[in-house]
Design an enzyme around this catalytic site. Structure first.
Site, PDB file in Angstrom:
ATOM      1  N   ASN A  62       0.829  -1.211   0.000  1.00 62.10           N
ATOM      2  CA  ASN A  62       0.000   0.000   0.000  1.00 62.10           C
ATOM      3  C   ASN A  62       0.862   1.259   0.000  1.00 62.10           C
ATOM      4  O   ASN A  62       1.916   1.313   0.623  1.00 62.10           O
ATOM      5  CB  ASN A  62      -1.030   0.008   1.128  1.00 62.10           C
ATOM      6  CG  ASN A  62      -0.466  -0.285   2.503  1.00 62.10           C
ATOM      7  OD1 ASN A  62       0.490  -1.026   2.659  1.00 62.10           O
ATOM      8  ND2 ASN A  62      -1.067   0.300   3.523  1.00 62.10           N
ATOM      9  N   GLU A  64       0.438   5.207   0.637  1.00 60.81           N
ATOM     10  CA  GLU A  64      -0.467   6.237   1.157  1.00 60.81           C
ATOM     11  C   GLU A  64      -0.033   7.629   0.714  1.00 60.81           C
ATOM     12  O   GLU A  64       1.039   7.819   0.134  1.00 60.81           O
ATOM     13  CB  GLU A  64      -0.531   6.123   2.686  1.00 60.81           C
ATOM     14  CG  GLU A  64      -1.131   4.782   3.098  1.00 60.81           C
ATOM     15  CD  GLU A  64      -1.368   4.636   4.582  1.00 60.81           C
ATOM     16  OE1 GLU A  64      -0.892   5.479   5.358  1.00 60.81           O
ATOM     17  OE2 GLU A  64      -2.056   3.666   4.963  1.00 60.81           O
ATOM     18  N   CYS A  73      -4.277   0.716  -2.385  1.00 61.67           N
ATOM     19  CA  CYS A  73      -4.089  -0.546  -1.653  1.00 61.67           C
ATOM     20  C   CYS A  73      -3.032  -1.415  -2.321  1.00 61.67           C
ATOM     21  O   CYS A  73      -2.810  -1.344  -3.545  1.00 61.67           O
ATOM     22  CB  CYS A  73      -5.393  -1.336  -1.650  1.00 61.67           C
ATOM     23  SG  CYS A  73      -6.716  -0.624  -0.681  1.00 61.67           S
ATOM     24  N   GLU A  75      -3.096  -4.582  -3.038  1.00 65.13           N
ATOM     25  CA  GLU A  75      -3.603  -5.513  -4.047  1.00 65.13           C
ATOM     26  C   GLU A  75      -3.690  -4.835  -5.412  1.00 65.13           C
ATOM     27  O   GLU A  75      -3.351  -5.423  -6.447  1.00 65.13           O
ATOM     28  CB  GLU A  75      -5.002  -6.022  -3.662  1.00 65.13           C
ATOM     29  CG  GLU A  75      -5.044  -6.832  -2.378  1.00 65.13           C
ATOM     30  CD  GLU A  75      -5.253  -5.991  -1.120  1.00 65.13           C
ATOM     31  OE1 GLU A  75      -4.824  -4.813  -1.086  1.00 65.13           O
ATOM     32  OE2 GLU A  75      -5.838  -6.521  -0.171  1.00 65.13           O
ATOM     33  N   CYS A 112     -10.172  -5.181   0.410  1.00 67.40           N
ATOM     34  CA  CYS A 112     -11.311  -4.257   0.536  1.00 67.40           C
ATOM     35  C   CYS A 112     -12.232  -4.395  -0.678  1.00 67.40           C
ATOM     36  O   CYS A 112     -11.880  -5.036  -1.681  1.00 67.40           O
ATOM     37  CB  CYS A 112     -10.814  -2.820   0.685  1.00 67.40           C
ATOM     38  SG  CYS A 112     -10.285  -2.066  -0.866  1.00 67.40           S
ATOM     39  N   CYS A 115     -10.784  -3.324  -4.073  1.00 61.70           N
ATOM     40  CA  CYS A 115      -9.813  -4.293  -4.597  1.00 61.70           C
ATOM     41  C   CYS A 115     -10.515  -5.543  -5.119  1.00 61.70           C
ATOM     42  O   CYS A 115     -10.099  -6.129  -6.122  1.00 61.70           O
ATOM     43  CB  CYS A 115      -8.789  -4.668  -3.526  1.00 61.70           C
ATOM     44  SG  CYS A 115      -7.631  -3.318  -3.191  1.00 61.70           S
TER      45      CYS A 115
HETATM   46  N1  THU Z   1      -5.318  -1.450   2.528  1.00 56.74           N
HETATM   47  C1  THU Z   1      -4.778  -2.292   1.596  1.00 56.74           C
HETATM   48  O1  THU Z   1      -3.646  -2.108   1.144  1.00 56.74           O
HETATM   49  N2  THU Z   1      -5.536  -3.314   1.161  1.00 56.74           N
HETATM   50  C2  THU Z   1      -6.808  -3.586   1.580  1.00 56.74           C
HETATM   51  O2  THU Z   1      -7.482  -4.428   1.005  1.00 56.74           O
HETATM   52  C3  THU Z   1      -7.335  -2.868   2.757  1.00 56.74           C
HETATM   53  C4  THU Z   1      -6.648  -1.609   3.088  1.00 56.74           C
HETATM   54  C5  THU Z   1      -4.521  -0.304   2.972  1.00 56.74           C
HETATM   55  C6  THU Z   1      -5.070   1.029   2.543  1.00 56.74           C
HETATM   56  C7  THU Z   1      -4.487   1.934   3.588  1.00 56.74           C
HETATM   57  O3  THU Z   1      -3.170   2.321   3.173  1.00 56.74           O
HETATM   58  C8  THU Z   1      -4.371   1.073   4.828  1.00 56.74           C
HETATM   59  O4  THU Z   1      -4.457  -0.278   4.377  1.00 56.74           O
HETATM   60  C9  THU Z   1      -5.451   1.319   5.861  1.00 56.74           C
HETATM   61  O5  THU Z   1      -6.711   1.254   5.292  1.00 56.74           O
END
Ligand code: THU
Length: 160
Positions: A62, A64, A73, A75, A112, A115
């Site tokens: 991920n 940010e 994310c 994925e 999520c 994704c």
């Molecule tokens: N996140 C992911 O990388 N994948 C997911 O399927 C759920 C959330 C990340 C997004 C964000 O950077 C952090 O987790 C908190 O939500």
């Protein structure tokens, strides 16, 4: 009026060591990728590794951003990277791992909703289903045999 009942099927492994060796290797790649996540805001690091039909492994984590919704994310970073490098790649399986810098995550962390929708697009355009394995930092690993098990009532291009 009638009711429709939708059944999904998930397999639960008690730990990584119960997984087939090839998937343990894939999960290790996801762990490595997770460590390089850029997650200063959530302190929640996610790693994803894709096993391609060619034998190659593509990873993502991920990313940010101070403007929160601009982040992405793990994925989607992994799958978009795979699609951009090799648009005809067959995705055999995906391993996902998540770690919180605040506590030890023992609960498997599923992808999520956004994704899942992106994964659905890639599964629909290839023949085989994508196997998805997900876990926290340690403990149980959940396996879905298809994106359809994580996203019933998929919206895809057949509706357009
Ligand atoms: N996140 C992911 O990388 N994948 C997911 O399927 C759920 C959330 C990340 C997004 C964000 O950077 C952090 O987790 C908190 O939500």
């Amino acid at each position: 009026m009638k009711n429709i009942k939708i059944e999904i099927n998930l397999e639960v492994f008690s730990s990584v060591s119960e997984l087939p060796v090839s998937i343990q290797r894939l999960m290790n790649k996801a762990h490595e990728a997770r460590e390089n996540a850029y997650a200063p805001y959530s302190r929640f690091k996610v790693g994803a590794a894709l096993q391609l039909g060619s034998g190659d492994i593509v990873t993502g984590n991920n990313q940010e951003n101070a403007a929160y919704p601009s982040g992405l994310c793990a994925e989607r970073v992994a799958i978009f990277h795979a699609g951009s490098q090799n648009p005809d790649a067959i995705i055999v399986s995906m391993a996902i791992t998540a770690k919180s810098l605040n506590s030890i995550l023992t609960t498997p962390v599923p992808p999520c909703g956004a994704c899942r929708q992106v994964l659905a697009e890639y599964e629909v355009k290839q023949d085989p289903s994508i196997e998805i394995y997900f876990m926290g930092e340690t403990g149980r690993v959940v396996k879905a045999n298809s994106v359809k098990d994580l996203l019933p009532l998929i919206f895809d291009s057949t509706f357009l």
